[in-house]
Write a protein that holds these residues in place. Structure first.
Motif, PDB file in Angstrom:
ATOM      1  N   LEU A  72      14.053  33.501 -83.742  1.00 44.08           N
ATOM      2  CA  LEU A  72      14.864  34.042 -85.055  1.00 44.08           C
ATOM      3  C   LEU A  72      15.037  35.579 -84.742  1.00 44.08           C
ATOM      4  O   LEU A  72      15.772  36.385 -85.210  1.00 44.08           O
TER       5      LEU A  72
ATOM      6  N   PRO B 144      19.897  35.784 -96.414  1.00 42.82           N
ATOM      7  CA  PRO B 144      20.009  35.770 -94.932  1.00 42.82           C
ATOM      8  C   PRO B 144      20.577  35.166 -93.500  1.00 42.82           C
ATOM      9  O   PRO B 144      19.181  34.320 -93.867  1.00 42.82           O
ATOM     10  N   VAL B 145      21.277  35.203 -92.414  1.00 43.19           N
ATOM     11  CA  VAL B 145      21.545  35.104 -91.600  1.00 43.19           C
ATOM     12  C   VAL B 145      20.511  35.749 -90.605  1.00 43.19           C
ATOM     13  O   VAL B 145      21.031  36.789 -89.831  1.00 43.19           O
ATOM     14  N   PRO B 146      19.316  35.132 -90.081  1.00 44.89           N
ATOM     15  CA  PRO B 146      18.491  35.959 -88.760  1.00 44.89           C
ATOM     16  C   PRO B 146      20.127  36.318 -87.508  1.00 44.89           C
ATOM     17  O   PRO B 146      20.788  35.237 -87.411  1.00 44.89           O
ATOM     18  N   LEU B 147      19.377  37.252 -86.769  1.00 44.15           N
ATOM     19  CA  LEU B 147      20.355  37.538 -85.404  1.00 44.15           C
ATOM     20  C   LEU B 147      22.248  38.094 -85.954  1.00 44.15           C
ATOM     21  O   LEU B 147      22.474  37.870 -84.945  1.00 44.15           O
ATOM     22  N   ALA B 148      22.144  37.917 -87.021  1.00 45.13           N
ATOM     23  CA  ALA B 148      23.921  38.109 -87.813  1.00 45.13           C
ATOM     24  C   ALA B 148      23.922  39.540 -86.894  1.00 45.13           C
ATOM     25  O   ALA B 148      22.437  40.014 -86.933  1.00 45.13           O
ATOM     26  N   PRO B 149      25.398  40.281 -87.094  1.00 46.56           N
ATOM     27  CA  PRO B 149      25.546  41.506 -86.776  1.00 46.56           C
ATOM     28  C   PRO B 149      24.938  41.987 -88.001  1.00 46.56           C
ATOM     29  O   PRO B 149      24.926  42.085 -89.500  1.00 46.56           O
TER      30      PRO B 149
ATOM     31  N   LEU C 255      29.574  34.160 -87.627  1.00 45.37           N
ATOM     32  CA  LEU C 255      27.955  33.724 -87.779  1.00 45.37           C
ATOM     33  C   LEU C 255      28.141  32.740 -86.441  1.00 45.37           C
ATOM     34  O   LEU C 255      27.020  32.134 -85.786  1.00 45.37           O
TER      35      LEU C 255
ATOM     36  N   LEU D 146      20.487  27.811 -93.081  1.00 45.44           N
ATOM     37  CA  LEU D 146      21.004  27.191 -92.413  1.00 45.44           C
ATOM     38  C   LEU D 146      20.858  25.383 -91.755  1.00 45.44           C
ATOM     39  O   LEU D 146      20.071  25.574 -91.265  1.00 45.44           O
TER      40      LEU D 146
ATOM     41  N   PHE E  58      22.747  27.890 -84.825  1.00 41.01           N
ATOM     42  CA  PHE E  58      23.336  27.554 -86.113  1.00 41.01           C
ATOM     43  C   PHE E  58      25.020  26.608 -86.182  1.00 41.01           C
ATOM     44  O   PHE E  58      26.176  26.627 -86.145  1.00 41.01           O
TER      45      PHE E  58
ATOM     46  N   ILE F 137      26.915  33.186 -83.098  1.00 40.99           N
ATOM     47  CA  ILE F 137      25.140  33.573 -82.649  1.00 40.99           C
ATOM     48  C   ILE F 137      24.731  32.128 -81.881  1.00 40.99           C
ATOM     49  O   ILE F 137      24.073  32.310 -81.706  1.00 40.99           O
TER      50      ILE F 137
ATOM     51  N   GLN G 242      12.501  31.194 -95.293  1.00 41.33           N
ATOM     52  CA  GLN G 242      13.879  30.689 -95.429  1.00 41.33           C
ATOM     53  C   GLN G 242      13.883  29.498 -95.319  1.00 41.33           C
ATOM     54  O   GLN G 242      12.830  28.671 -94.602  1.00 41.33           O
TER      55      GLN G 242
ATOM     56  N   VAL H 290      26.635  42.342 -91.390  1.00 40.58           N
ATOM     57  CA  VAL H 290      26.742  40.876 -92.435  1.00 40.58           C
ATOM     58  C   VAL H 290      25.632  41.305 -93.728  1.00 40.58           C
ATOM     59  O   VAL H 290      24.067  41.041 -92.960  1.00 40.58           O
TER      60      VAL H 290
END
Lengths: 747, 162
Positions: free
Chosen positions: A502, B50-55, A550, A569, A556, A553, A453, B58
């Motif tokens: 991550l 994708p968003v790492p560590l997201a719930p 988000l 991000l 970010f 978290i 990513q 998501v």
């Protein structure tokens, strides 16, 4: 009417509008602490501002209201109907004075004692009043609430409060206004309300978003039409218009911080006079620009911070003198841009905050348990002063001390996504640091790759990049237990692997199985290396906020759309350091010391200190593009001249130190090449070690006092500066133009 | 087709009993309905980042008209295995803002009469009951309605925390 008064009027009117809304809601939900807090802040802000504008009548009235609201906020009273009626009358009273000010620039001669008396009366719980109806005032002074309000006796108006019914008293302040208000009001409204246009922040954000979108679409159009010559002209035009538009929208929103800093001298002067302090105000970084809406948002917190510094920070002259300090205190306001944030600091050299006092008070108020208080570090305890209702001031004064100020500071700064930190040493002084994000701005960022990513890393925090190819990884990355470290010029640098951070709990490729890039980051004094598996080009990115889910978290700070339409991000180096547990204490101490010694030499040039075959030399850091470690076999020769085939392009290597000659014939030897920018070409310098980065000092020739060239004073040693200009160009022809195309603008 | 005709006739007779329009979405072999009043736009074949560590619920981020939109993956929310291939995206509006909903495919728009609506059955497990807003009794099947307010990522994360 001056600018300050005009703005005060607009703001106060907004505050009162808000208060009115909250009051009507309060009638239905009398226990809602949020509503009471909002009303309290509105009144508190008015009181605070009137203090230095010199509107005594307004101040006295607001003060009386604030006392009552304070009781409500602490839960000693419940908002019943009479109290709300009283507060609505207070609202009317404040409004009418504001109108008078707007009309003829003074408060008029109104009489508020009746209203103030009624507000005082409301502070006595109903039962007490019922028992002693005739001694309501006397009851108030002996009520158990008194110790919390020691300044009760202060406003002179209270002494003369008549025992008349409130209904008769309240219309009194209105009377003088209404008499002349009808003729004056239309004109007055025109001056304050029409000359400025307030635009909703969300609309401004939307405009910025749309411009960002346009930039992106333009990028894609440019890519798509590059092959078609008929479209080139049109798309070039689109490109220009977009760039202009983007700049205009940005510029329309940017203002120098001097807009709010310029209001401080008067506040400081008036306050220091009324408090009996002697204060010198220093202002730094006035030109730092900040988005208009953000500037607006930090005005209140800044004012509060300054008031706090004067009231609680800087001691009276005699106290200072007996403590061996300059009787004149220093208050410093500093603004600076640090990467993707603007830092605004309010520093005073006053008494500082006693951490023990905070610990005691916090336990007393039940904010934290005694055990936790004992465990927490001083720095963490200090942050408790931002909790609503927390104040360590011995007495509540007219200026501050209710603990509402710091609460306002934090609420307002966090509302715009910023952070507040306080740092204090007892006896030395206090620094309040606000980190305001440039959420709405376009920032330069380096695009890094990890987990397949793209992520954007703000350039501001980035100090250098180190590349470790797979075959060197095992040797270069060292471990203490499970903490990875890298030796950067002899100092251990803690490493954080982005993929492991991550996606914890998943097997990741070992460092030796892939390329490693260490981005050396400096975030709030925490220095660490972030390991990623790839680098892409730097890009100017449009920061887009993340949804609340988000944001929690924490790693970010936003998201952005890259030129290739991919989403990325934006990494927040500060939070990454926190999450990975990179400590800042040690670094902090180092920085503080440096700050003291280097204070005068801010403008000094920084040099990279290198060693070539036993001798030290310096390379101007600004010219250094990157540092490459490579095997000697990579060096090739054109005739007698060493060159490096560097990513498909030829780089002349300067070896005046004889580094290459020293290791010649040893096929395993590793050499270091410092890649530098010289005019419009790039050159390499062979060195045996890179030692440090240091600020150089100018040297002057004895007698002539002329500045010497070619040498600098580095760490108290006279050091030669490598002259990049003397590196002979390669034979002209096909090689020459290629130099400018090496696009390594990293770090 | 038959639904539409009945709908029209219903409208002529009793305009007061407004018909409800909904969009059907497919998830695996199940069909759900989403009230059309909450749908801002339907985007085919989205590619969320994708968003790492997201719930877990998501589904990632998508770029939507200059904003970065958080999406909810209905599959992950209902505990189904991740789907293959691209998913369709519904841009929904809730009281707190807009968000995306990732489904396997968007179907058609149906109309139904409020008279055919029944609340969630009590035997439904609690997690689903919170997400569903009852069902419409169609001629040959039941159409379970999704509640866009409850699907808001903010709401979902609050519910998970509780």
């Amino acid at each position: 009417m001056d600018e300050l008064t005009r703005e005060f009027l607009i703001e106060s009117q907004e505050g009162l509008d808000r208060m009115e809304r909250c009051l009507t809601d309060l009638e239905e939900r009398p226990q809602d602490a949020g509503l009471i807090g909002e009303i309290f802040r509105s009144v508190h802000t008015i009181k605070g501002t009137t203090g230095f504008l010199g509107f005594k009548r307004l101040e006295t009235l607001a003060h009386a209201g604030e006392n009552l609201l304070g009781q409500l906020r602490e839960g000693k009273l419940t908002a019943n109907r009479p109290i709300i009626t009283g507060l609505l009358h207070l609202l009317d009273g404040l409004r009418s004075i504001l109108k008078t000010i707007e009309a003829d620039s003074n408060e008029g001669e109104g009489e508020d004692t009746g209203l103030i008396g009624r507000l005082e009366e409301l502070q006595v719980p109903a039962q007490a009043r019922a028992k002693h109806p005739a001694h309501a005032r006397a009851g108030a002074t002996s009520a158990p609430v008194l110790p919390a309000e020691p300044e009760r006796a202060q406003p002179a108006a209270l002494e003369s409060v008549p025992e008349e019914p409130a209904q008769a008293a309240t219309p009194a302040p209105m009377a003088p206004v209404e008499a002349e208000g009808d003729q004056v009001r239309p004109r007055a409204q025109g001056t304050a309300a029409e000359s400025t246009l307030r635009v909703d922040v969300t609309l401004l954000n939307r405009m910025m978003n749309l411009v960002g979108e346009l930039v992106l679409t333009r990028n894609q159009v440019l890519q798509a039409t590059s092959a078609d010559p008929r479209m080139t002209l049109l798309s070039r035009r689109l490109d220009m218009v977009t760039a202009d538009l983007r700049e205009s929208v940005m510029k329309a929103r940017m203002q120098p911080v001097s807009n709010i800093f310029s209001k401080m001298p008067r506040i400081v002067r008036d306050l220091s006079q009324s408090l009996g302090r002697r204060v010198r105000l220093q202002v730094e970084g006035q030109d730092t620009e900040l988005d208009k809406s953000l500037l607006e948002a930090i005005k209140d917190p800044l004012t509060h911070a300054v008031r706090n510094s004067l009231d609680h920070g800087i001691e009276p002259p005699d106290v200072r003198e007996s403590a061996g300090k300059d009787p004149e205190g220093t208050l410093k306001l500093r603004a600076a841009q640090e990467g993707s944030h603007v830092i605004i600091e309010v520093y005073d050299d006053g008494a500082g905050i006693c951490v023990e006092k905070i610990r005691k008070k916090a336990v007393e108020r039940g904010l934290i348990t005694a055990q936790r208080a004992a465990r927490q570090s001083e720095r963490e305890l200090l942050q408790l002063i931002f909790v609503p209702g927390f104040s360590t001031a011995a007495a509540v004064t007219n200026v501050s001390g209710r603990g509402v100020g710091m609460d306002v500071v934090r609420t307002n700064v966090e509302k715009i996504g910023g952070k507040v930190e306080i740092d204090s040493r007892a006896g030395k002084g206090t620094t309040l640091r606000m980190r305001i994000p440039l959420t709405l701005a376009i920032i330069p960022a380096l695009i890094v790759r990890s987990l397949n990513q793209s992520f954007a890393l703000p350039q501001g925090a980035l100090s250098e990049l180190v590349h470790i190819p797979p075959e060197q990884a095992a040797a270069a990355i060292e471990w203490i237990e499970n903490a990875p470290l890298y030796r950067l010029r002899g100092k251990l640098l803690p490493l954080v692997f982005l993929d492991r951070l991550l996606m914890p709990g998943v097997e990741h490729k070992m460092a030796a199985e892939r390329d490693n890039f260490i981005a050396v980051l400096d975030a709030d004094g925490r220095r660490f290396g972030l390991v990623v598996d790839g680098l892409a080009d730097p890009e100017e990115i449009v920061v887009k906020p993340l949804s609340a889910v988000l944001k929690t978290i924490g790693l970010f700070s936003g998201a952005t759309v890259l030129g290739n339409a991919e989403l990325a991000l934006i990494l927040d180096p500060g939070s990454i350091a926190l999450k990975a547990g990179v400590s800042m204490r040690e670094e902090d101490a180092v920085r503080a010391n440096e700050g003291e010694t280097d204070a005068g030499a801010v403008a000094a040039l920084e040099y990279l200190l290198v060693e070539a075959a036993g001798r030290q030399a310096a390379v101007p850091l600004a010219d250094v593009l990157r540092i490459e470690q490579l095997p000697l076999s990579r060096i090739e020769y054109i005739g007698y001249r060493p060159v490096l085939n560097f990513e498909g392009q030829l780089l002349p290597v300067e070896d005046s130190g004889g580094v290459l000659a020293a290791v010649e014939g040893n096929p395993q030897a590793q050499i270091i090449v410092v890649v530098c920018r010289e005019a419009n070409r790039h050159v390499g310098i062979a060195v045996s070690h890179v030692l440090d980065v240091a600020a150089g000092g100018d040297l002057f020739e004895a007698g002539t006092a002329q500045r010497t060239g070619g040498v600098t004073l580095l760490k108290n040693r006279v050091t030669n500066v490598v002259d990049l200009g003397v590196v002979a160009p390669l034979p002209a022809g096909e090689a020459q133009p290629a130099w400018s195309e090496i696009g390594e603008t990293v770090a | 087709m038959s639904t539409a005709t009945t709908a029209l006739r219903g409208k002529e007779k009793a305009p007061a009993a407004a018909l409800v329009e909904m969009c059907t979405v497919r998830l695996g072999s199940s069909i759900f309905g989403v009230p059309i009043t909450h749908i801002l736009e339907i985007v085919g074949a989205a590619r969320p980042q994708p968003v790492p560590l997201a719930p877990i619920f998501v589904g990632g981020l998508v770029h939507y008209r200059g904003d970065v939109l958080t999406t909810v993956s209905l599959r992950q929310l209902l505990g189904l295995p991740p789907g293959e291939g691209r998913q369709d995206l519904l841009v929904l509006e809730s009281a707190d803002g807009i968000f995306g909903l990732l489904v396997d495919a968007v179907g058609e728009v149906l109309t139904a009469s409020p008279a055919d609506h029944e609340p969630n059955p009590s035997i439904l497990d609690e997690r689903r009951r919170a997400l569903f807003a009852g069902a419409y009794k169609l001629k040959d099947s039941l159409l379970v309605m999704l509640d866009p307010e409850q699907l808001d990522p903010m709401r979902l994360s609050a519910a998970r925390a509780a």
